[in-house]
Design a protein around this motif. Structure first.
Motif, PDB file in Angstrom:
ATOM      1  N   UNK A 290      18.489 -33.667  54.217  1.00  0.00           N
ATOM      2  CA  UNK A 290      19.128 -33.475  55.228  1.00  0.00           C
ATOM      3  C   UNK A 290      18.726 -32.181  55.949  1.00  0.00           C
ATOM      4  N   UNK A 291      18.216 -32.297  57.262  1.00  0.00           N
ATOM      5  CA  UNK A 291      17.509 -31.240  58.049  1.00  0.00           C
ATOM      6  C   UNK A 291      18.482 -31.075  59.114  1.00  0.00           C
ATOM      7  N   UNK A 292      18.871 -29.826  59.291  1.00  0.00           N
ATOM      8  CA  UNK A 292      19.522 -29.298  60.655  1.00  0.00           C
ATOM      9  C   UNK A 292      18.571 -28.578  61.578  1.00  0.00           C
ATOM     10  N   UNK A 293      18.312 -29.229  62.887  1.00  0.00           N
ATOM     11  CA  UNK A 293      17.366 -28.755  63.709  1.00  0.00           C
ATOM     12  C   UNK A 293      18.075 -28.448  65.036  1.00  0.00           C
ATOM     13  N   UNK A 294      17.301 -27.876  65.848  1.00  0.00           N
ATOM     14  CA  UNK A 294      17.995 -27.598  67.320  1.00  0.00           C
ATOM     15  C   UNK A 294      18.155 -28.623  68.072  1.00  0.00           C
ATOM     16  N   UNK A 295      19.334 -28.498  68.803  1.00  0.00           N
ATOM     17  CA  UNK A 295      19.620 -29.854  69.643  1.00  0.00           C
ATOM     18  C   UNK A 295      18.943 -29.496  71.042  1.00  0.00           C
ATOM     19  N   UNK A 296      18.675 -30.554  72.037  1.00  0.00           N
ATOM     20  CA  UNK A 296      18.729 -32.022  71.515  1.00  0.00           C
ATOM     21  C   UNK A 296      17.741 -32.566  70.636  1.00  0.00           C
ATOM     22  N   UNK A 297      17.978 -33.270  69.529  1.00  0.00           N
ATOM     23  CA  UNK A 297      16.947 -33.288  68.698  1.00  0.00           C
ATOM     24  C   UNK A 297      16.476 -34.876  69.056  1.00  0.00           C
ATOM     25  N   UNK A 298      17.109 -35.854  69.567  1.00  0.00           N
ATOM     26  CA  UNK A 298      16.949 -37.243  69.692  1.00  0.00           C
ATOM     27  C   UNK A 298      15.732 -37.192  70.524  1.00  0.00           C
ATOM     28  N   UNK A 299      15.817 -36.545  71.537  1.00  0.00           N
ATOM     29  CA  UNK A 299      14.680 -36.714  72.684  1.00  0.00           C
ATOM     30  C   UNK A 299      13.069 -36.233  72.259  1.00  0.00           C
ATOM     31  N   UNK A 300      13.338 -35.850  71.046  1.00  0.00           N
ATOM     32  CA  UNK A 300      12.110 -35.463  70.141  1.00  0.00           C
ATOM     33  C   UNK A 300      11.686 -36.264  69.085  1.00  0.00           C
ATOM     34  N   UNK A 301      12.692 -37.335  68.936  1.00  0.00           N
ATOM     35  CA  UNK A 301      12.647 -38.215  67.891  1.00  0.00           C
ATOM     36  C   UNK A 301      11.200 -38.832  67.314  1.00  0.00           C
ATOM     37  N   UNK A 302      10.423 -39.021  68.171  1.00  0.00           N
ATOM     38  CA  UNK A 302       8.885 -39.569  67.944  1.00  0.00           C
ATOM     39  C   UNK A 302       8.307 -38.442  67.199  1.00  0.00           C
ATOM     40  N   UNK A 303       8.249 -37.360  67.985  1.00  0.00           N
ATOM     41  CA  UNK A 303       7.616 -36.081  67.656  1.00  0.00           C
ATOM     42  C   UNK A 303       7.656 -35.558  66.279  1.00  0.00           C
ATOM     43  N   UNK A 304       9.125 -36.023  65.816  1.00  0.00           N
ATOM     44  CA  UNK A 304       9.581 -35.318  64.450  1.00  0.00           C
ATOM     45  C   UNK A 304       9.142 -36.541  63.447  1.00  0.00           C
ATOM     46  N   UNK A 305       9.029 -37.645  63.788  1.00  0.00           N
ATOM     47  CA  UNK A 305       8.549 -38.880  62.952  1.00  0.00           C
ATOM     48  C   UNK A 305       7.148 -38.613  62.850  1.00  0.00           C
ATOM     49  N   UNK A 306       6.134 -37.848  63.978  1.00  0.00           N
ATOM     50  CA  UNK A 306       4.661 -37.705  63.545  1.00  0.00           C
ATOM     51  C   UNK A 306       4.412 -36.729  62.508  1.00  0.00           C
ATOM     52  N   UNK A 307       5.508 -35.789  62.598  1.00  0.00           N
ATOM     53  CA  UNK A 307       5.529 -34.612  61.464  1.00  0.00           C
ATOM     54  C   UNK A 307       5.542 -35.184  59.992  1.00  0.00           C
ATOM     55  N   UNK A 308       6.476 -36.050  60.045  1.00  0.00           N
ATOM     56  CA  UNK A 308       6.994 -36.783  58.612  1.00  0.00           C
ATOM     57  C   UNK A 308       5.825 -37.401  58.163  1.00  0.00           C
ATOM     58  N   UNK A 309       5.304 -38.033  58.985  1.00  0.00           N
ATOM     59  CA  UNK A 309       4.406 -39.245  58.599  1.00  0.00           C
ATOM     60  C   UNK A 309       3.196 -38.046  57.969  1.00  0.00           C
TER      61      UNK A 309
END
Length: 482
Positions: free
Chosen positions: A2-21
């Motif tokens: 579980x990761x806590x990050x700055x809000x708003x997180x959802x608008x950067x969802x695809x960018x975060x997914x790219x990091x995890x990939x």
């Protein structure tokens, strides 16, 4: 996790997914719009791997070498750096959790050279910009050095002017579909679509040349790509080139992708040569016939050697060769054999691609897996050393999603043989007028950092019947006020 990050997180969802990939490979994204949570699941196991919770945060953008007040005053710039900071924070978490450092660090973008140019635009030297990218994004020193070398080559070449334009001619046909290919192209089959396609293409080229004259634009580079342009007959190929001849004759560079060795013959090469081409690509991808059959290439190593011999005899002194690291079933020794074999053709430029499994490719449909990242990294490094041993310099680079080892594609060339069009496309610094099904015209205004595009329809029959509309789209693009 579980990761806590700055809000708003959802608008950067695809960018975060790219990091995890970068760390986990194939994943899928699930967003809970109400709760603002993001869940990442592994595609193969369906297990939850990362879930994000919201956390309020304010403050400066750490590590950003920009004036903080300037960032706060520009909403787009603020969003850009906010996204960059969130991605960097997630990267550090994933790096600690997985216990490894990827070669490109936290970078997920297609064009990492832009970071070097960004730093130089702030007054840094090329070496300082390289050091900044290495430190800020955790990029391996070898990759940062590669970016620096590419920028050094690019900045020594003629830079595109606002009054110049590249002309791209698209031939969306192939004799068979390669398993890794994601381009929208049709198989030639019995060839019934080829003559009407060329009829439409000739019209669009003629109208485009008139637009170039009306707007006072000057030709820079010409590029005919595909698909496979040499899937056309010599007669049809010559018709297209003759239609574009007024542009070709004024261009500083003219490339035609011959591409597949099984589509090349002497008549086609003569048609290309006699109509002004200065550069062609003949792309085997590998020397191993079993691999070629597996990936649907339908040509042999012997056909590649014959195509190079024909091209040299007809007078071509700049031939590019594409190779792919990480093809199905290949290991490092096989790739080294391909590199050694390629020396006998002595291409003036060499592009080393890393296998990428795109969602629209046959490999994805077959549920193929990317090869071992370390093995492919060794292949890419072997390609770099081989190019250097031949006196070639790296001159352009781009990255893609779903690439083996989170690596890169690099173009190398002997001095004086870098392809301007490739640089223009990768760096997005030049205007492009594009004709043919699926082609995308582009107008660039670097002064305000704006790029506008006008795409042609991709379906071949629709293109043929709507070619006038395609031209109108380009005209509207060039009449748009900045």
């Amino acid at each position: 996790m579980i990761v806590s990050l700055f809000t708003p997180t959802v608008q950067f969802a695809n960018d975060l997914a790219d990091v995890i990939r970068i760390f986990l490979g194939n994943i899928e994204l699930k967003i809970n719009e109400d709760g603002g949570e993001i869940c990442i699941r592994h595609t193969e196991t369906a297990e939850e791997t990362v879930r994000f919770c919201r956390m309020e945060a304010t403050g400066a953008f750490s590590g950003i070498q920009e004036n903080q007040s300037e960032i706060n005053a520009d909403p787009l710039l603020e969003k850009r750096y906010h996204k960059r900071q969130i991605k960097q924070a997630l990267y550090e978490v994933m790096k600690a959790a997985c216990g490894r450092t990827p070669p490109w660090g936290s970078l997920t973008g297609i064009r990492p050279t832009r970071l070097i140019y960004e730093g130089m635009g702030r007054g840094l030297s090329r070496e300082q910009a390289m050091a900044y990218v290495q430190q800020e994004f955790d990029v391996h020193p070898d990759k940062a050095q590669l970016l620096s070398e590419i920028v050094q080559v690019q900045t020594a070449l003629p830079q595109p002017k606002s009054t110049e334009v590249d002309l791209y001619v698209g031939i969306p046909f192939c004799v068979s579909r390669c398993a890794y290919c994601s381009f929208l192209s049709g198989e030639v089959g019995k060839g019934k679509q080829l003559p009407p396609y060329v009829d439409a293409l000739e019209k669009e080229i003629g109208d485009t040349l008139r637009l170039i004259e009306e707007k006072g634009l000057r030709p820079r580079a010409f590029y005919m790509g595909g698909g496979t342009p040499t899937s056309l007959s010599a007669t049809l190929l010559e018709r297209v080139l003759k239609a574009a001849r007024p542009f070709i004759d004024q261009s500083c560079e003219v490339t035609v992708e011959a591409g597949r060795p099984d589509t090349i013959d002497a008549d086609k090469l003569r048609a290309i040569r006699e109509n002004g081409a200065t550069r062609i690509s003949v792309n085997p991808q590998t020397m191993h016939d079993a691999t070629l059959e597996l990936i649907g290439r339908r040509h042999t190593t012997a056909q590649t050697e014959k195509a190079y011999e024909l091209a040299r005899n007809i007078g071509f002194n700049h031939i590019n060769m594409d190779l792919i690291a990480g093809l199905p079933g290949e290991n490092l020794d096989m790739f080294l054999q391909t590199l050694e074999w390629s020396r006998k053709m002595q291409p003036e430029s060499l592009t080393v691609h890393t296998l990428s499994i795109k969602r629209s490719s046959l490999l994805h449909l077959w549920e193929a897996k990317l090869p071992d990242g370390q093995m492919v990294s060794d292949m890419v490094e072997a390609g770099r050393k081989e190019a250097a041993a031949r006196g070639m310099q790296p001159y352009y680079l781009y990255r893609q999603k779903y690439m083996a080892g989170n690596l890169e594609n690099v173009g190398y060339a002997l001095p004086g043989h870098a392809c301007l069009y490739n640089i223009d496309m990768m760096e997005e610094t030049a205007n492009v007028l594009a004709v043919g099904a699926g082609a995308i015209s582009k107008r660039v205004n670097p002064a305000i950092g704006r790029i506008e595009r006008a795409p042609n329809v991709s379906e071949i029959t629709h293109y043929i019947t709507r070619v006038n509309e395609m031209m109108e789209r380009k005209r509207e693009l060039w009449e748009m006020p900045w």
